[in-house]
Write a protein that holds these residues in place. Structure first.
Motif, mmCIF file in Angstrom:
data_model
loop_
_atom_site.group_PDB
_atom_site.id
_atom_site.type_symbol
_atom_site.label_atom_id
_atom_site.label_comp_id
_atom_site.label_asym_id
_atom_site.label_seq_id
_atom_site.Cartn_x
_atom_site.Cartn_y
_atom_site.Cartn_z
ATOM 1 N N ALA A 92 -3.552 13.863 -3.242
ATOM 2 C CA ALA A 92 -2.573 13.113 -4.038
ATOM 3 C C ALA A 92 -2.819 11.614 -3.892
ATOM 4 N N LEU A 93 -3.113 11.193 -2.673
ATOM 5 C CA LEU A 93 -3.398 9.775 -2.429
ATOM 6 C C LEU A 93 -4.592 9.322 -3.269
ATOM 7 N N GLU A 94 -5.615 10.162 -3.328
ATOM 8 C CA GLU A 94 -6.817 9.793 -4.081
ATOM 9 C C GLU A 94 -6.530 9.688 -5.579
ATOM 10 N N ARG A 95 -5.636 10.521 -6.067
ATOM 11 C CA ARG A 95 -5.262 10.406 -7.493
ATOM 12 C C ARG A 95 -4.579 9.076 -7.769
ATOM 13 N N LEU A 96 -3.762 8.637 -6.834
ATOM 14 C CA LEU A 96 -3.071 7.353 -7.004
ATOM 15 C C LEU A 96 -4.058 6.188 -6.851
ATOM 16 N N GLU A 97 -4.995 6.343 -5.910
ATOM 17 C CA GLU A 97 -6.015 5.298 -5.712
ATOM 18 C C GLU A 97 -6.890 5.152 -6.955
ATOM 19 N N ALA A 98 -7.180 6.288 -7.603
ATOM 20 C CA ALA A 98 -8.038 6.252 -8.788
ATOM 21 C C ALA A 98 -7.378 5.461 -9.922
ATOM 22 N N ARG A 99 -6.061 5.351 -9.875
ATOM 23 C CA ARG A 99 -5.354 4.570 -10.901
ATOM 24 C C ARG A 99 -5.091 3.140 -10.440
ATOM 25 N N ASP A 100 -5.695 2.769 -9.321
ATOM 26 C CA ASP A 100 -5.569 1.422 -8.779
ATOM 27 C C ASP A 100 -4.108 1.055 -8.447
ATOM 28 N N LEU A 101 -3.390 2.027 -7.920
ATOM 29 C CA LEU A 101 -1.978 1.795 -7.591
ATOM 30 C C LEU A 101 -1.763 1.624 -6.083
ATOM 31 N N VAL A 102 -2.865 1.717 -5.325
ATOM 32 C CA VAL A 102 -2.746 1.718 -3.857
ATOM 33 C C VAL A 102 -3.528 0.537 -3.313
ATOM 34 N N TYR A 103 -2.981 -0.121 -2.299
ATOM 35 C CA TYR A 103 -3.748 -1.204 -1.669
ATOM 36 C C TYR A 103 -3.510 -1.206 -0.160
ATOM 37 N N PRO A 104 -4.475 -1.778 0.584
ATOM 38 C CA PRO A 104 -4.333 -1.809 2.040
ATOM 39 C C PRO A 104 -3.392 -2.925 2.484
ATOM 40 N N CYS A 105 -2.580 -2.623 3.478
ATOM 41 C CA CYS A 105 -1.639 -3.604 4.037
ATOM 42 C C CYS A 105 -1.981 -3.790 5.515
ATOM 43 N N PHE A 106 -2.191 -5.038 5.892
ATOM 44 C CA PHE A 106 -2.619 -5.343 7.261
ATOM 45 C C PHE A 106 -1.486 -5.916 8.103
ATOM 46 N N CYS A 107 -0.282 -5.951 7.562
ATOM 47 C CA CYS A 107 0.839 -6.563 8.280
ATOM 48 C C CYS A 107 1.151 -5.779 9.556
ATOM 49 N N THR A 108 1.469 -6.524 10.603
ATOM 50 C CA THR A 108 1.939 -5.878 11.832
ATOM 51 C C THR A 108 3.443 -5.655 11.705
ATOM 52 N N ARG A 109 3.961 -4.828 12.584
ATOM 53 C CA ARG A 109 5.398 -4.570 12.610
ATOM 54 C C ARG A 109 6.184 -5.889 12.758
ATOM 55 N N ALA A 110 5.689 -6.757 13.631
ATOM 56 C CA ALA A 110 6.374 -8.031 13.882
ATOM 57 C C ALA A 110 6.369 -8.898 12.631
ATOM 58 N N GLU A 111 5.248 -8.907 11.913
ATOM 59 C CA GLU A 111 5.178 -9.710 10.676
ATOM 60 C C GLU A 111 6.150 -9.169 9.627
ATOM 61 N N LEU A 112 6.215 -7.845 9.525
ATOM 62 C CA LEU A 112 7.124 -7.248 8.545
ATOM 63 C C LEU A 112 8.568 -7.573 8.907
ATOM 64 N N HIS A 113 8.862 -7.531 10.189
ATOM 65 C CA HIS A 113 10.219 -7.814 10.645
ATOM 66 C C HIS A 113 10.594 -9.262 10.333
ATOM 67 N N ALA A 114 9.643 -10.176 10.599
ATOM 68 C CA ALA A 114 9.910 -11.603 10.383
ATOM 69 C C ALA A 114 10.106 -11.910 8.898
ATOM 70 N N ALA A 115 9.442 -11.131 8.033
ATOM 71 C CA ALA A 115 9.478 -11.427 6.604
ATOM 72 C C ALA A 115 10.725 -10.868 5.925
ATOM 73 N N SER A 116 11.428 -9.954 6.593
ATOM 74 C CA SER A 116 12.548 -9.317 5.904
ATOM 75 C C SER A 116 13.827 -10.128 6.107
#
Ligand SMILES: [Zn+2]
Length: 311
Positions: A92-116
């Motif tokens: 299922a993931l590959e089907r979504l990737e084939a439509r260019d709907l998926v991207y890699p996220c490199f954020c750490t937990r701390a970065e996500l927390h700080a941004a919210s």
């Protein structure tokens, strides 16, 4: 034909919240002469050792809540352990990737927390990694293996819940691009649950109100994957006597403690009383509650447990 399910996550002994969920799922499906599937949601294998799953299966049997497909019963849509279904999630993931709907996220937990924003109950992902260039991605991937996120549109997704009625969320504003796979490779609940419920032919999903806000994300996945969503029934949460959300830490709400105090019938009768459809509270088997059960009788507000569940 109605197909409902039990989908417990075996991270410890079954507790009151799970028991109410399984009872309502059982009654809702059986009332329509439907069948039930048991699926073990053990994606997080480290927190869900097999002995917990076996214990949970034993607990359901003790409660007298039976199922037609799943561990111990077999069936055409197995395996019934999510830890054994990762090839389906990958496809299922590959089907979504084939439509260019998926991207890699490199954020750490701390970065996500700080941004919210601090006032938000659920953190909205701000899209930090959405626009990274291929070069930036390659450079970050050297240091950290990424999680994968699904791009969401600035669009409202709504549905009519079978119990709580109309519910809507704008995915971009209220949720943000959400996880499909964690950085450690574990598939996200949202993806796995949609793939499995569709593959197992679920026509209804009964679950706690804490998952109501997951539903628009799942509806978007159903749409992208060309799958038909089930009907959803979100029931109220059980609260501890002091109004806190009941959790696994409430040891006296676990079945190991409850089994010492009472019988399965007394427990089901009491829970059905608290859930509004069995006023006498008399002990009963699940089948004995079928006639009285209807979704209209179940409250929409959270249910606070009394100090003493049994006199
Ligand atoms: Zn990110």
């Amino acid at each position: 034909m109605t197909v409902g399910r039990f989908a417990p996550s075996p991270s410890g002994r079954i507790h009151l919240g799970n028991i109410l969920c399984c009872l309502l799922a059982w009654l809702s499906a059986r009332k329509k002469e439907g069948k039930l599937v048991l699926r073990i949601e053990d994606l997080d294998a480290a927190r869900c050792p097999m002995r917990h799953a076996e214990q949970m299966i034993e607990d359901l049997r003790w409660l007298g809540l039976d199922w037609d497909e799943g561990p111990g019963s077999g069936g055409p849509d197995g395996p019934y352990f999510q830890s054994q279904r990762t090839a389906l999630y990958q496809a299922a993931l590959e089907r979504l990737e084939a439509r260019d709907l998926v991207y890699p996220c490199f954020c750490t937990r701390a970065e996500l927390h700080a941004a919210s924003a601090p006032h938000r109950r659920d953190a909205v992902y701000p899209g930090t990694c959405r626009g990274l260039t291929p070069a930036q991605r390659a450079e970050r991937a050297v240091r950290r293996s990424p999680a994968l996120r699904l791009r969401v549109p600035d669009k409202e997704f709504s549905f009519i819940d079978g119990h709580v009625g109309y519910y809507a969320e704008n995915l971009e504003r209220d949720c943000g691009d959400f996880l499909l796979r964690r950085s450690d490779g574990m598939f996200a609940y949202q993806l796995a649950v949609v793939v499995d419920d569709a593959a197992m032919g679920m026509t209804e999903v009964v679950r706690g109100a804490d998952l109501l806000s997951s539903t628009p994300r799942q509806l978007y996945l159903y749409q992208l994957l060309g799958l038909t969503p089930p009907e959803f029934f979100h029931f109220p949460l059980l609260l501890a006597p002091d109004g806190r959300r009941l959790s696994k830490r409430d040891a006296d709400a676990g079945l190991d403690s409850l089994q010492g105090q009472t019988s399965a019938e007394a427990l089901l009768g009491r829970l059905a009383q608290l859930a509004g459809f069995h006023p006498s509270g008399e002990p009963s088997t699940a089948a004995g509650l079928l006639e009285e059960f209807s979704w209209e009788k179940v409250p929409r507000k959270d249910i606070r447990l009394p100090e003493r569940l049994f006199e």
